[in-house]
Design a protein around this motif. Structure first.
Motif, PDB file in Angstrom:
ATOM      1  N   LEU A  11      32.236  44.539  64.766  1.00 41.57           N
ATOM      2  CA  LEU A  11      31.590  45.822  64.478  1.00 41.57           C
ATOM      3  C   LEU A  11      32.104  46.857  65.469  1.00 41.57           C
ATOM      4  O   LEU A  11      32.027  46.650  66.682  1.00 41.57           O
ATOM      5  N   VAL A  12      32.623  47.948  64.961  1.00 42.18           N
ATOM      6  CA  VAL A  12      33.014  49.077  65.802  1.00 42.18           C
ATOM      7  C   VAL A  12      31.959  50.168  65.650  1.00 42.18           C
ATOM      8  O   VAL A  12      31.633  50.579  64.529  1.00 42.18           O
ATOM      9  N   VAL A  13      31.420  50.615  66.762  1.00 43.67           N
ATOM     10  CA  VAL A  13      30.436  51.701  66.782  1.00 43.67           C
ATOM     11  C   VAL A  13      31.106  52.904  67.431  1.00 43.67           C
ATOM     12  O   VAL A  13      31.526  52.833  68.593  1.00 43.67           O
ATOM     13  N   ILE A  14      31.225  53.991  66.699  1.00 45.05           N
ATOM     14  CA  ILE A  14      31.827  55.219  67.235  1.00 45.05           C
ATOM     15  C   ILE A  14      30.704  56.166  67.637  1.00 45.05           C
ATOM     16  O   ILE A  14      29.997  56.697  66.792  1.00 45.05           O
ATOM     17  N   GLY A  15      30.529  56.325  68.938  1.00 40.01           N
ATOM     18  CA  GLY A  15      29.495  57.232  69.448  1.00 40.01           C
ATOM     19  C   GLY A  15      28.425  56.493  70.220  1.00 40.01           C
ATOM     20  O   GLY A  15      27.762  55.611  69.659  1.00 40.01           O
ATOM     21  N   GLY A  16      28.246  56.847  71.489  1.00 37.52           N
ATOM     22  CA  GLY A  16      27.225  56.215  72.327  1.00 37.52           C
ATOM     23  C   GLY A  16      25.988  57.062  72.479  1.00 37.52           C
ATOM     24  O   GLY A  16      25.303  56.985  73.516  1.00 37.52           O
ATOM     25  N   LEU A  37      32.742  52.635  71.095  1.00 38.46           N
ATOM     26  CA  LEU A  37      33.783  53.596  71.437  1.00 38.46           C
ATOM     27  C   LEU A  37      33.171  54.974  71.633  1.00 38.46           C
ATOM     28  O   LEU A  37      32.429  55.461  70.776  1.00 38.46           O
ATOM     29  N   ASP A  38      33.485  55.608  72.767  1.00 35.07           N
ATOM     30  CA  ASP A  38      32.973  56.963  73.011  1.00 35.07           C
ATOM     31  C   ASP A  38      33.968  57.707  73.889  1.00 35.07           C
ATOM     32  O   ASP A  38      34.647  57.113  74.731  1.00 35.07           O
ATOM     33  N   ARG A  39      34.021  59.049  73.706  1.00 35.94           N
ATOM     34  CA  ARG A  39      34.899  59.881  74.537  1.00 35.94           C
ATOM     35  C   ARG A  39      34.365  60.004  75.955  1.00 35.94           C
ATOM     36  O   ARG A  39      35.115  60.318  76.871  1.00 35.94           O
ATOM     37  N   SER A  40      33.054  59.820  76.130  1.00 34.76           N
ATOM     38  CA  SER A  40      32.432  59.896  77.451  1.00 34.76           C
ATOM     39  C   SER A  40      31.996  58.503  77.874  1.00 34.76           C
ATOM     40  O   SER A  40      31.760  57.635  77.032  1.00 34.76           O
ATOM     41  N   ASN A  41      31.844  58.320  79.177  1.00 36.38           N
ATOM     42  CA  ASN A  41      31.445  56.992  79.655  1.00 36.38           C
ATOM     43  C   ASN A  41      29.939  56.858  79.789  1.00 36.38           C
ATOM     44  O   ASN A  41      29.458  55.869  80.319  1.00 36.38           O
ATOM     45  N   LEU A  66      27.297  54.005  80.079  1.00 33.53           N
ATOM     46  CA  LEU A  66      27.125  53.051  78.975  1.00 33.53           C
ATOM     47  C   LEU A  66      27.361  51.614  79.440  1.00 33.53           C
ATOM     48  O   LEU A  66      26.654  50.693  79.013  1.00 33.53           O
ATOM     49  N   ARG A  67      28.336  51.411  80.307  1.00 35.50           N
ATOM     50  CA  ARG A  67      28.604  50.054  80.788  1.00 35.50           C
ATOM     51  C   ARG A  67      27.407  49.494  81.559  1.00 35.50           C
ATOM     52  O   ARG A  67      27.106  48.303  81.482  1.00 35.50           O
ATOM     53  N   GLN A  77      31.638  45.170  74.019  1.00 34.10           N
ATOM     54  CA  GLN A  77      32.694  45.719  74.862  1.00 34.10           C
ATOM     55  C   GLN A  77      32.649  47.233  74.739  1.00 34.10           C
ATOM     56  O   GLN A  77      32.673  47.772  73.634  1.00 34.10           O
ATOM     57  N   VAL A  78      32.559  47.926  75.879  1.00 32.53           N
ATOM     58  CA  VAL A  78      32.562  49.390  75.878  1.00 32.53           C
ATOM     59  C   VAL A  78      33.996  49.865  76.067  1.00 32.53           C
ATOM     60  O   VAL A  78      34.717  49.374  76.944  1.00 32.53           O
ATOM     61  N   ARG A  79      34.410  50.807  75.242  1.00 35.13           N
ATOM     62  CA  ARG A  79      35.778  51.335  75.343  1.00 35.13           C
ATOM     63  C   ARG A  79      35.738  52.856  75.400  1.00 35.13           C
ATOM     64  O   ARG A  79      35.138  53.509  74.546  1.00 35.13           O
ATOM     65  N   LEU A  80      36.383  53.392  76.423  1.00 31.79           N
ATOM     66  CA  LEU A  80      36.475  54.841  76.581  1.00 31.79           C
ATOM     67  C   LEU A  80      37.675  55.331  75.785  1.00 31.79           C
ATOM     68  O   LEU A  80      38.818  54.929  76.034  1.00 31.79           O
ATOM     69  N   GLY A  81      37.432  56.185  74.819  1.00 35.53           N
ATOM     70  CA  GLY A  81      38.517  56.675  73.976  1.00 35.53           C
ATOM     71  C   GLY A  81      37.987  57.563  72.880  1.00 35.53           C
ATOM     72  O   GLY A  81      36.773  57.727  72.706  1.00 35.53           O
ATOM     73  N   GLU A  82      38.907  58.151  72.121  1.00 33.49           N
ATOM     74  CA  GLU A  82      38.533  59.085  71.058  1.00 33.49           C
ATOM     75  C   GLU A  82      39.124  58.636  69.731  1.00 33.49           C
ATOM     76  O   GLU A  82      40.320  58.359  69.629  1.00 33.49           O
TER      77      GLU A  82
END
Length: 427
Positions: A11-16, A37-41, A66-67, A77-82
């Motif tokens: 499952l990919v979740v876009i937006g924290g 996945l989020d642009r901010s941490n 978020l981590r 798994q938290v990933r910083l990105g856009e």
């Protein structure tokens, strides 16, 4: 921490934000591997963002990494990105760094951005408030206005620096305008030698007939009276027709003001268009009753990006409680899918509306139970402190507000960063 089992569905979740984080946490024990996945941490408590913009709170008071929030949830798994694109058929999310994420299920919860109703050129002169970056930029702009007025010799230019306008009479606009008036009349008292901060003009501009249009008319009238008691000029029924570096046009009149704040509207994240499905007029995805995307049952949309109707036909509002409920419902739908069970329809539970206006001034509407003034302010305060993530955040906010209540001081009144208009001119 144990490694995530890569054999599990992904499952990919876009937006924290509220929707994405609440869905992720609700799936802590689900047989899924999750990438958030989020642009901010950090996760941001947006209802108190205006307090950072007006120097009442600092950024860590209303945000948490978020981590750190998810450190004990082993399937995340938290990933910083856009995310820059989505291919629902290929089940891939394109990333700004050139990479990609494959998925079995997707939750799109990337929220909303500012909407200037076709006048995007206003953004350079009337910043909005959606992120910590926005809040810190606005705080700098507000505090520098008083510094520039102090250093200014021309009376007309000084008056322009001491003229503030908030465009939009919803909860954010009302809260910003009331707090700005308090800063000018109380917080900055006796701190300047060449200007009187209390002479600052704070105007709230609403194109509609009344402020807080989502509240009952009785509370809307009380909110207006409370704003006016704080010293806010309330203008309703006339729209802003132009904004530039020197001020704004209200109807046919041009008002000189060096600080204009935009709180009049939001638009859905542009990622909604990447799905290639029908959108509503605000750019939100028209979802199925279980919040999945038509034609793509493995893709869900929640929060401000989802166009959802209540049982009575009214739209579900873009507020934090609605986003949290959608996030939890998506989690329940996914758990049902994994068991081979049909998911139920989303039903929004409306707990009411709250808005603060200033010190000891607020309005509360709880489905017929209405409060205003001091009792409403205490209720608003308790509700917002309760819903903050983390004990430290609640304690810090409570202590800072207690101090501000008794002293009128705002602890985060530090100007940081470079001034886009050059150094403050010498007095």
């Amino acid at each position: 921490m144990d490694a995530i089992d890569t054999r599990l569905p992904h499952l990919v979740v876009i937006g924290g934000g509220f929707a994405g984080l609440w869905a992720t946490r609700a799936l802590a024990k689900a047989p899924l591997r999750i990438t958030l996945l989020d642009r901010s941490n950090h996760h941001l408590f947006q209802p108190l963002l205006y307090q950072v913009a007006t120097a009442g709170l600092s950024a860590p008071d209303i945000a948490a990494p978020l981590r750190h929030i998810l450190r004990r949830q082993c399937n995340v798994q938290v990933r910083l990105g856009e995310a820059t694109g989505i291919d629902p058929a290929a089940r891939r999310v394109a990333l700004a760094d050139g990479g990609a994420l494959g998925f079995d299920y997707l939750l799109l919860a990337s929220g909303a951005t500012h909407a200037y109703f076709g006048n995007d050129q206003w953004a350079a002169h009337a910043p909005g408030l959606k992120s910590l970056d926005d809040a810190l930029h606005l705080r700098r702009q507000l505090l520098l206005a008083f510094e520039r007025a102090e250093a200014c010799d021309d009376p007309a230019e000084r008056a322009a620096w001491l003229s503030f306008a908030v465009v939009g009479g919803g909860p954010t606009g009302v809260e910003l305008a009331g707090t700005l008036a308090e800063i000018a009349r109380h917080t900055l008292k006796d701190e300047f030698r060449r200007i009187d901060p209390a002479s600052a003009r704070v105007r709230l501009v609403e194109a509609g007939p009344r402020v807080l249009a989502s509240f009952p008319e009785e509370l809307s009238r009380k909110a207006r009276r409370q704003l006016e008691r704080l010293g806010v000029e309330v203008s309703t029924g006339v729209p802003v027709t132009a904004i530039d570096g020197g001020g704004y046009r209200l109807g046919e009149d041009y008002v000189h003001a060096r600080t204009v704040v935009w709180a009049a509207g939001v638009a859905a994240s542009p990622l909604a268009r990447a799905l290639g499905v029908p959108l509503d007029r605000a750019g939100r995805v028209i979802v199925e009753p279980d919040l999945s995307v038509p034609g793509h049952p493995h893709v869900f949309v929640a929060g401000d990006l989802a166009a959802v109707q209540r049982a009575d036909g009214r739209p579900v509002p873009g507020v934090a409680p609605a986003a949290k409920q959608m996030g939890r419902h998506v989690a329940a739908s996914l758990r049902a899918r994994l068991r081979g069970v049909q998911a139920g329809a989303f039903g929004y539970r409306d707990f009411g509306n709250l808005a603060t206006i200033g010190r000891m001034a607020a309005v509360v509407d709880l489905h017929g139970f209405k409060l205003s003034g001091l009792l409403a302010w205490w209720f608003w305060l308790a509700a917002h402190v309760f819903f903050l993530i983390g004990f430290r955040n609640r304690l810090v906010v409570l202590l800072n507000w207690a101090w501000a209540y008794w002293s009128y001081q705002r602890a985060a009144r530090i100007i940081l960063g470079r001034d886009r208009e050059g150094p403050v001119p010498p007095a």
